[in-house]
Design an enzyme around this catalytic site. Sequence first.
Site, mmCIF file in Angstrom:
data_model
loop_
_atom_site.group_PDB
_atom_site.id
_atom_site.type_symbol
_atom_site.label_atom_id
_atom_site.label_comp_id
_atom_site.label_asym_id
_atom_site.label_seq_id
_atom_site.Cartn_x
_atom_site.Cartn_y
_atom_site.Cartn_z
ATOM 1 N N GLU A 1 -28.923 34.719 20.147
ATOM 2 C CA GLU A 1 -28.378 35.947 19.177
ATOM 3 C C GLU A 1 -28.637 35.453 17.575
ATOM 4 O OE1 GLU A 1 -28.078 39.375 17.730
ATOM 5 O OE2 GLU A 1 -27.787 39.212 19.942
ATOM 6 N N GLU B 1 -34.721 38.365 12.246
ATOM 7 C CA GLU B 1 -34.741 39.588 11.542
ATOM 8 C C GLU B 1 -34.534 39.388 9.974
ATOM 9 O OE1 GLU B 1 -31.756 41.922 13.878
ATOM 10 O OE2 GLU B 1 -33.319 42.044 15.454
#
Length: 116
Positions: free
Chosen positions: A66, A73
Amino acid sequence: MRQKILSIINAYLYSISGMKYLLKERAFLQELILGCVIFSIEFFRSSTPIIRIYLFSSYVIVLIAEALNTAIEAAINRISLEKHELSKQAKDIGSAAVFIALTHLGIVWLLPWLIR
């Protein structure tokens, strides 16, 4: 010697800064909550220490995936917010890595119950 110590301190501070960003991310917070739930249940389950270590290791892999997905991102968004196939591909692959890690965690958590 002083330079090496400063380098270590700076690396630590960069890591703390990164953790502050992660703690603002909804997905990362959801995975922290998932960990609390899993380990609360695990506390009452009679698992061996080896199974608990494997479960914890699998959970850490989810958090790492994550964190890397969030970094991907952020980098893509810094380049441009325009829709682009390569940007979508990078984000989707990062998301797939998290999905794979979560699937692995689920299997590791359920397997001891299924093989009894």
